[in-house]
Design a protein around this motif. Structure first.
Motif, PDB file in Angstrom:
ATOM      1  N   ALA A 370       1.135  -1.117  -0.272  1.00  0.00           N
ATOM      2  CA  ALA A 370      -0.437  -0.270   0.111  1.00  0.00           C
ATOM      3  C   ALA A 370       1.169   1.529  -0.040  1.00  0.00           C
ATOM      4  N   VAL A 371       2.025   2.073   1.167  1.00  0.00           N
ATOM      5  CA  VAL A 371       2.546   2.900   1.388  1.00  0.00           C
ATOM      6  C   VAL A 371       3.592   2.627  -0.503  1.00  0.00           C
ATOM      7  N   HIS A 372       3.767   1.406  -1.108  1.00  0.00           N
ATOM      8  CA  HIS A 372       4.464   1.877  -2.504  1.00  0.00           C
ATOM      9  C   HIS A 372       3.567   2.515  -3.372  1.00  0.00           C
ATOM     10  N   PHE A 373       2.770   1.940  -2.990  1.00  0.00           N
ATOM     11  CA  PHE A 373       1.008   2.845  -4.544  1.00  0.00           C
ATOM     12  C   PHE A 373       1.112   3.453  -3.975  1.00  0.00           C
ATOM     13  N   ALA A 374       1.290   4.097  -3.191  1.00  0.00           N
ATOM     14  CA  ALA A 374       1.252   5.611  -2.470  1.00  0.00           C
ATOM     15  C   ALA A 374       2.315   6.663  -3.631  1.00  0.00           C
ATOM     16  N   VAL A 375       3.626   5.762  -2.109  1.00  0.00           N
ATOM     17  CA  VAL A 375       4.474   6.803  -2.915  1.00  0.00           C
ATOM     18  C   VAL A 375       4.995   6.906  -4.209  1.00  0.00           C
ATOM     19  N   ASP A 376       5.062   5.435  -5.652  1.00  0.00           N
ATOM     20  CA  ASP A 376       5.715   5.581  -6.315  1.00  0.00           C
ATOM     21  C   ASP A 376       3.966   6.401  -7.411  1.00  0.00           C
ATOM     22  N   SER A 377       3.047   6.658  -6.805  1.00  0.00           N
ATOM     23  CA  SER A 377       1.833   6.734  -7.509  1.00  0.00           C
ATOM     24  C   SER A 377       2.400   8.550  -7.579  1.00  0.00           C
ATOM     25  N   HIS A 378       2.644   9.271  -6.472  1.00  0.00           N
ATOM     26  CA  HIS A 378       2.736   9.990  -6.447  1.00  0.00           C
ATOM     27  C   HIS A 378       4.774  10.811  -6.856  1.00  0.00           C
ATOM     28  N   MET A 379       4.938  10.129  -7.049  1.00  0.00           N
ATOM     29  CA  MET A 379       6.353  10.042  -7.908  1.00  0.00           C
ATOM     30  C   MET A 379       6.033  10.340  -9.800  1.00  0.00           C
ATOM     31  N   ASP A 380       5.295   9.386  -9.721  1.00  0.00           N
ATOM     32  CA  ASP A 380       4.835  10.290 -11.522  1.00  0.00           C
ATOM     33  C   ASP A 380       3.937  11.108 -11.324  1.00  0.00           C
ATOM     34  N   ARG A 381       3.801  11.408 -10.673  1.00  0.00           N
ATOM     35  CA  ARG A 381       2.474  12.414 -10.563  1.00  0.00           C
ATOM     36  C   ARG A 381       3.551  13.743 -10.443  1.00  0.00           C
ATOM     37  N   LEU A 382       4.446  13.977  -9.695  1.00  0.00           N
ATOM     38  CA  LEU A 382       5.459  14.712  -9.084  1.00  0.00           C
ATOM     39  C   LEU A 382       6.833  15.130 -10.443  1.00  0.00           C
ATOM     40  N   ALA A 383       6.620  14.322 -10.804  1.00  0.00           N
ATOM     41  CA  ALA A 383       7.428  13.726 -12.528  1.00  0.00           C
ATOM     42  C   ALA A 383       6.662  14.756 -13.423  1.00  0.00           C
ATOM     43  N   ASN A 384       5.888  14.215 -13.341  1.00  0.00           N
ATOM     44  CA  ASN A 384       4.588  15.258 -14.807  1.00  0.00           C
ATOM     45  C   ASN A 384       4.498  16.861 -14.136  1.00  0.00           C
ATOM     46  N   GLU A 385       3.918  16.897 -12.796  1.00  0.00           N
ATOM     47  CA  GLU A 385       4.205  18.002 -12.711  1.00  0.00           C
ATOM     48  C   GLU A 385       5.220  19.427 -12.728  1.00  0.00           C
ATOM     49  N   LEU A 386       6.575  18.700 -12.817  1.00  0.00           N
ATOM     50  CA  LEU A 386       7.835  19.291 -12.766  1.00  0.00           C
ATOM     51  C   LEU A 386       8.224  19.150 -14.681  1.00  0.00           C
ATOM     52  N   GLY A 387       7.298  18.145 -15.235  1.00  0.00           N
ATOM     53  CA  GLY A 387       7.496  18.117 -16.981  1.00  0.00           C
ATOM     54  C   GLY A 387       9.103  17.268 -16.952  1.00  0.00           C
ATOM     55  N   MET A 388       8.938  15.753 -15.870  1.00  0.00           N
ATOM     56  CA  MET A 388      10.654  15.154 -15.751  1.00  0.00           C
ATOM     57  C   MET A 388      10.252  14.071 -16.144  1.00  0.00           C
ATOM     58  N   ASP A 389      11.350  13.300 -16.437  1.00  0.00           N
ATOM     59  CA  ASP A 389      11.058  12.121 -16.865  1.00  0.00           C
ATOM     60  C   ASP A 389      10.666  11.210 -14.980  1.00  0.00           C
ATOM     61  N   PRO A 390       9.961  10.290 -14.609  1.00  0.00           N
ATOM     62  CA  PRO A 390       9.604   9.600 -14.108  1.00  0.00           C
ATOM     63  C   PRO A 390      11.088   8.833 -13.282  1.00  0.00           C
ATOM     64  N   VAL A 391      11.999   8.041 -14.223  1.00  0.00           N
ATOM     65  CA  VAL A 391      13.115   7.867 -13.892  1.00  0.00           C
ATOM     66  C   VAL A 391      13.963   8.768 -12.933  1.00  0.00           C
ATOM     67  N   GLU A 392      13.753   9.329 -14.529  1.00  0.00           N
ATOM     68  CA  GLU A 392      14.871  10.262 -13.881  1.00  0.00           C
ATOM     69  C   GLU A 392      15.224  11.271 -12.084  1.00  0.00           C
ATOM     70  N   LEU A 393      13.479  11.918 -12.089  1.00  0.00           N
ATOM     71  CA  LEU A 393      12.650  11.673 -10.203  1.00  0.00           C
ATOM     72  C   LEU A 393      13.641  11.284  -9.558  1.00  0.00           C
ATOM     73  N   ARG A 394      13.344   9.723  -9.815  1.00  0.00           N
ATOM     74  CA  ARG A 394      13.641   8.333  -8.908  1.00  0.00           C
ATOM     75  C   ARG A 394      15.312   8.475  -8.544  1.00  0.00           C
ATOM     76  N   LEU A 395      16.231   9.061  -9.444  1.00  0.00           N
ATOM     77  CA  LEU A 395      17.091   8.244  -9.184  1.00  0.00           C
ATOM     78  C   LEU A 395      18.004   9.714  -9.365  1.00  0.00           C
ATOM     79  N   ARG A 396      17.603  11.153  -8.986  1.00  0.00           N
ATOM     80  CA  ARG A 396      17.840  11.776  -8.338  1.00  0.00           C
ATOM     81  C   ARG A 396      17.415  11.698  -6.776  1.00  0.00           C
ATOM     82  N   ASN A 397      16.737  10.628  -6.094  1.00  0.00           N
ATOM     83  CA  ASN A 397      16.036  11.204  -4.699  1.00  0.00           C
ATOM     84  C   ASN A 397      16.588   9.824  -4.343  1.00  0.00           C
TER      85      ASN A 397
END
Ligand SMILES: Cc1cc2nc3c(=O)[nH]c(=O)nc-3n(C[C@H](O)[C@H](O)[C@H](O)COP(=O)(O)OP(=O)(O)OC[C@H]3O[C@@H](n4cnc5c(N)ncnc54)[C@H](O)[C@@H]3O)c2cc1C
Lengths: 770, 292
Positions: A370-397
């Motif tokens: 449940a936790v990773h479903f929430a967090v990883d969904s959020h990561m994609d939405r954040l990437a979308n807002e930033l206009g950044m690739d989801p993999v790139e956003l993950r690698l930064r953090n």
């Protein structure tokens, strides 16, 4: 000892002989041919049939309980209620909130009230239906909000909150003020049934006056022993528990094992006859513990460079009728609440609440799905807002060595999540397949999910493991662990570790089934600890036995101990090839010369701790990490999702057996597809309305996608045998967000509840997806 | 779930013997048992005498005779799938049979059982309706033949009288220029019950649709033909555009269950009836064009 260094420092080898190679499981043929013995295969004719009388009310006082009509049915031997329990009528796992047989009050539809014992199934069935229970119904709470309402009726004496948890790290408000983009959302996950193929079962028989043996399906023989002894009011050594081969468990039998075994044992002891309790699919699906449903509210901030600045999380865990594993589940969710990413400012509040429904329990992924479903969904939405690739956003953090988890635990080694993410991105040709692809009414998308999952039990609870190994007079070995075989093959992994250390052939091993009369407590087969802890106790035993073997060989060969080589069940002297001896002879010499041919191993990982005020501390000895890329095709007209391909990666520490790991990964993919796309226990006023495999739909083989070769990253954990970490649970966690993110990518619809059924996706597309 | 109630089981070896046993009170035929055993355990039906038809070999056949394809009631789904006759002449039925349950279910389950169980979503019912099938019904008193549409009386109810057995399903051999197709939507891909299924059958005369039958399952109390759609197409020029138009009419023509806990919502089934109808008719047309 730093077990990951055993190889070179102690065995003097550069290469493993057995560990790290895929072998054919020692039990493969028996299982394929149907020769393997499961609990029901042990049940003898003439055994007393035990059945349960269940509550038909979600919340009620028991006004009157009348067993007289049932007792008159021919063939009925006894009906036992709470008043007949010889020991403690209490079987709660973490909290004493759960009667063994309800005598005053029932808390969900399916609460056990009595057990009937009869000569045959028909009489038992008739008796079960003839027990009269008169209820005084109480109002019931079915949802988190209902139960938290001010005027809600109390389900248990202390109120409707079972417990709370928290993390306070840094300053979240400051963190949010530094954020460029914020995303907020509420994620809900449903009850999931384990749908193990073997229904719950226990067979018990008395042995003389003060002893009972239970054979059953379970995950923790010593927990079963404790609970059976408690119900009987006996000492632990009066109860012998044998775990027969178990047909799937996925966490569920950790909870049901004690409940079912204690009922069979009570019947056997009271009647002085063998007794068995065998569930049918209805009972399994409607009344046994499920994956806890939860509702997670998440607010996350990220700065202009794509660095996470703050996370605020509110977790509401729906326990159902009893707390059961909730303290451990909630705590695990709390300390994993940021996913495998470093966030400087973290604020988590967790609340576990009671409702009048079937209760939650252990389940593969234990809160982290449940936790990773929430967090990883959020990561994609954040990437979308930033206009950044989801993999790139993950690698930064992403967490790397030197970074700190949500609970501020410093990770100083064994952190392979970055390699997992890079691995699946590269293998899937991420940049290429992320390009939009649409053909007619079909559109494709790809998504990524990640996971981290702590090894060992939660809340810093003490943990240890034990094992023993015997070198028999003929050079064969007997290996004993109470870590259970549930289909996953962990005891085989242990035997490989022992074989590697003592230099034996795998064929020389016999692995005994868990038996509390002959083994020490290896603790439960849960918490991703079976291999990492159980296997390390095995290594400890093997190292002790090895010493005896080396000493004896050195004496016989008149050669230095460090010049002795043990391999392929042969001892030899490295300096003189003529000096060699089969283990058969060596064993004989050991017995004759008084060298101890048996060894007992014990292991406890470094202690963990946490500050209850802030939740900060060392949460787990080590973490397994995983990443998954998933490609889907969505039928825009029907809403159907086809999973086309999955690319899995996992940091396993050390792969003891790549094929066994593949077994876990492939199984977890199906399992994850199940909860992502179709599985959900549905309730109406507390009653499960899909208590069968017709309407509790799980994936079939045809729903299983192509799976790319597993990428196994090996970042050894210093304190476990050869550095191994657990794989079975972490394998499922990243599948769900990978699928939901792929659907998001394909359609633009980001789901915050699962399962994403065709009908739901179709409705969402209608409402204005694509 | 309960145990199977006490029943007497009879094992006749011929149809004649079976029909005699069917006269006993509370007699119920047992074919593959893949529906019946579950119903008995769930208390959904009652039986005092089970007449096991598995040894009645004379009901197990697929043959073409007198311009009709004839299928014995005890024919297993596996045999329908394996039959060249069915595959080449009645592909719509072959496709549907291949999507019934799993391999094990297809090995055990029969077409007669599928029809007599009369589930609104029975997968072989819609193709047989689309093929214009008739049901042959036997009893000790004699034989009667009725259109399959009249066989279904409601969810899990048939128009069989006590003592009667379904013995044969038959339909006119589809001519050259005909084509059929089956579409099914389930909650997963393998071993899945139909949320909705649709079978379409067309005969072409040039580009005119000279005959057409469409049937939908799980969208009404019984599997049904959608004659309104048939009338919109029959005798008209048919192409993909026309199919698109008539298919959307399904939305208002089907009557899906409105129960709260139904396997799919009424709305979803209505919408899917249009999609599946278009897909089934489009494939049927394509096949008819290719069937020279
Ligand atoms: C796991 C599973 C999956 C399934 N999947 C599907 C699916 O995908 N699609 C689908 O359509 N069905 C499915 N079914 C339902 C079932 O398998 C089929 O309906 C099957 O064709 C029934 O045939 P049978 O021979 O087993 O019938 P039985 O169970 O033996 O009989 C069914 C009913 O018909 C009566 N009957 C049988 N033969 C005759 C006769 N000759 N004359 C009069 N009455 C008769 C019986 O008395 C009974 O009432 C599934 C079932 C299971 C258990």
């Amino acid at each position: 000892m730093e077990y990951d260094k055993i190889l070179e420092d102690l065995l003097g080898r550069k290469e493993f002989l057995i560990v790290g190679k895929s072998i054919i499981r020692t039990d493969a043929l028996d299982k394929a041919l149907g020769r393997a013995k499961y609990t029901s295969d042990y049940i003898q004719p003439g055994t007393v049939v035990v059945k349960e009388v269940y509550s038909t009310h979600p919340h009620a006082l028991i006004k009157r309980l009348d067993t007289s009509a049932a007792l008159e049915i021919p063939g009925v031997l006894a009906v036992y209620t709470g008043a007949d329990v010889p020991g403690e009528n209490q079987i709660g796992y973490a909290m004493p909130d759960q009667p063994f047989l309800c005598d005053e009050k029932v808390h969900f539809i399916g609460d056990p009230i009595a057990i009937v014992c009869a000569e045959d199934e028909y009489a038992a069935q008739e008796a079960r239906d003839a027990v009269v229970v008169e209820y005084d119904p109480l109002p019931a709470n079915f949802t988190i909000d209902e139960t938290l309402a001010k005027d809600a009726i109390h389900i248990h004496e202390g109120g409707n909150i079972a417990l709370t948890s928290r993390i306070r790290k840094g300053d979240v408000e400051k963190g949010f003020s530094e954020a460029k983009v914020e995303v907020e959302g509420t994620y809900e996950t449903p009850y999931q049934d384990h749908a193990y193929i073997e229904p719950d079962v226990a067979y018990a028989f008395p042995e003389g006056a003060g002893k009972v043996t239970v054979i059953g399906a379970m995950q923790s023989p010593f927990l079963v022993r404790e609970k059976v002894a408690g119900v009987l009011g006996w000492n632990l050594n009066q109860v012998r528990v044998i775990q027969a081969l178990t047909g799937g468990a996925f966490g569920g039998k950790d909870d049901t094992g004690p409940l079912v075994s204690a009922k069979a044992a009570m019947a056997a002891v009271k009647l002085g006859r063998p007794a068995a309790l065998v569930y049918d699919r209805f009972e399994v699906t409607a009344y046994t513990p499920k994956r806890f449903p939860s509702r997670i509210h998440l607010r996350t901030g990220v700065d202009k460079d794509g660095m996470l600045t703050a996370t605020k999380v509110d977790i509401k865990l729906d326990c159902g009728a009893y707390a059961n594993r909730a303290p451990y589940w909630l705590w695990r969710q709390t300390v994993h609440a940021t996913g495998p990413y470093e966030v400087p400012n973290v604020h988590v509040d967790g609340t576990a609440v009671y409702t009048n429904k079937v209760f939650g329990g252990s389940y593969r992924g234990f809160g982290n799905l449940a936790v990773h479903f929430a967090v990883d969904s959020h990561m994609d939405r954040l990437a979308n807002e930033l206009g950044m690739d989801p993999v790139e956003l993950r690698l930064r953090n992403v967490l790397t060595v030197g970074k700190r988890t949500a609970s501020n635990q410093l990770l100083d080694h064994s952190v392979g999540i970055e390699e997992c993410i890079r691995g699946v991105a590269e293998a899937s040709d991420w940049a290429e397949i992320r390009k939009p692809r649409r053909k007619g009414n079909k559109v494709r998308g790809v998504g990524i999910g990640t996971a981290h999952h702590g090894i060992s039990t939660s809340r810093g609870a003490p943990d240890w493991s034990a094992a023993s190994v015997i070198l028999n007079e003929d050079g064969s070995f007997t290996y004993r662990t109470s870590i259970c075989e549930l289909g996953q093959g962990t005891p085989i992994g242990h035997a490989k570790i022992v074989a590697e250390i003592v230099g034996a052939k795998m064929e020389a091993f016999h692995i005994e089934i868990p038996d509390t009369d002959t083994m020490a407590n290896a603790r439960p087969t849960h918490g991703s600890r079976g291999l990492a802890l159980g296997g390390t106790a095995a290594a400890d035993a093997a190292l002790k036995l090895r010493e005896q073997m080396v000493n004896t060989a050195a004496t016989l060969f008149e050669c230095e101990k460090d010049r002795i080589d043990l391999r392929n069940s042969m001892a030899s002297c490295k300096d003189d090839p003529s000096k060699k001896m089969a283990f058969k002879e060596l064993a004989h010499e050991m017995y004759v010369r008084g060298a101890n041919p048996a060894a007992y191993g014990f292991f406890t990982p470094p202690r963990r701790f946490f500050d209850p005020e802030t939740g900060l501390g060392v949460s787990y000895p080590a973490y397994t990490f995983a990443a998954t890329v998933c490609e889907v095709e969505v039928d825009l007209e029907t809403g159907q999702v086809e999973i086309l391909k999955i690319w899995p990666a996992m940091d396993v520490g050390k792969a003891i057996d790549p094929l066994l790991i593949d077994g876990q990964i492939h199984g977890a993919i199906s399992h994850g597809i199940g909860i992502a796309l179709m599985e959900s226990i549905r309730l109406d006023a507390g009653e499960v309305i899909n208590p069968n495999l017709t309407d509790y739909v799980i994936p079939s083989s045809m729903d299983t996608p192509e799976v790319a070769e597993s990428i196994l990253v090996e970042k050894p954990y210093r304190h476990s045998a050869f550095g191994a970490k657990g794989v079975g649970e972490p394998a499922i966690i990243s599948i769900v967000p990978a699928i939901s993110n792929a659907i998001y990518h394909a359609t633009g619809v980001s789901f915050n509840t699962i399962p994403i059924t065709a009908e739901r996706l179709h409705a969402a597309l209608r409402r204005g997806g694509q | 779930m309960n145990l199977i109630p006490d029943v007497e089981v009879h094992r006749p070896k011929s149809l004649e013997e079976a029909l005699k046993h069917m006269e006993a009170p509370g007699a119920k035929p047992l074919a593959g048992g893949t529906d019946l055993i579950i119903d008995l355990r769930e208390g959904a039906c009652e039986a005092r005498n089970l007449v096991d038809l598995t040894k009645v070999k004379e009901l197990d056949y697929i043959r073409e005779f007198g311009g009709r394809i004839r299928i014995g009631a005890m024919t297993h789904h596996t045999d329908l799938v394996a039959s060249d006759l069915i595959r080449t002449k009645a592909q719509v039925l072959s496709e549907a049979a291949n999507l019934v349950g799993s391999i094990q279910i297809r090995n055990l389950g029969t077409v007669g059982g599928n029809i007599c169980n009369a589930s609104p979503g029975a997968d072989t019912a819609t193709p047989l309706l689309a093929l214009g099938a008739e049901a042959t019904i036997s009893s000790s008193g004699g034989v009667r033949v009725i259109p399959l549409g009249e066989f279904f009386a409601g969810p899990k109810r048939t128009s069989l009288n006590p003592g009667e057995l379904l013995t044969e399903l038959s339909f006119p051999t589809p001519p050259a220029g005909s084509g059929g197709a089956f579409q099914k939507l389930g909650r997963r891909k393998g071993c899945t019950l139909s949320l909705i299924n649709i079978a379409a059958y067309v005969e072409l005369d040039g580009d005119t649709c000279s005959e057409v039958r469409v049937a939908v399952g799980a969208c009404a109390p019984t599997p049904v033909r959608i004659t309104d759609v048939e009338e919109m197409l029959k005798g008209k020029k048919i192409d993909e555009a026309v199919i698109g138009e008539v298919s959307s009419a399904c939305y208002g023509l089907v009557q899906p269950s409105q129960r709260a806990h139904s396997r799919a919502s009424e709305e979803y089934r209505r919408e899917m009836s249009c999609v599946l109808m278009r897909r089934a008719l489009t494939t049927a047309l394509e096949r008819a064009r290719g069937n020279k």
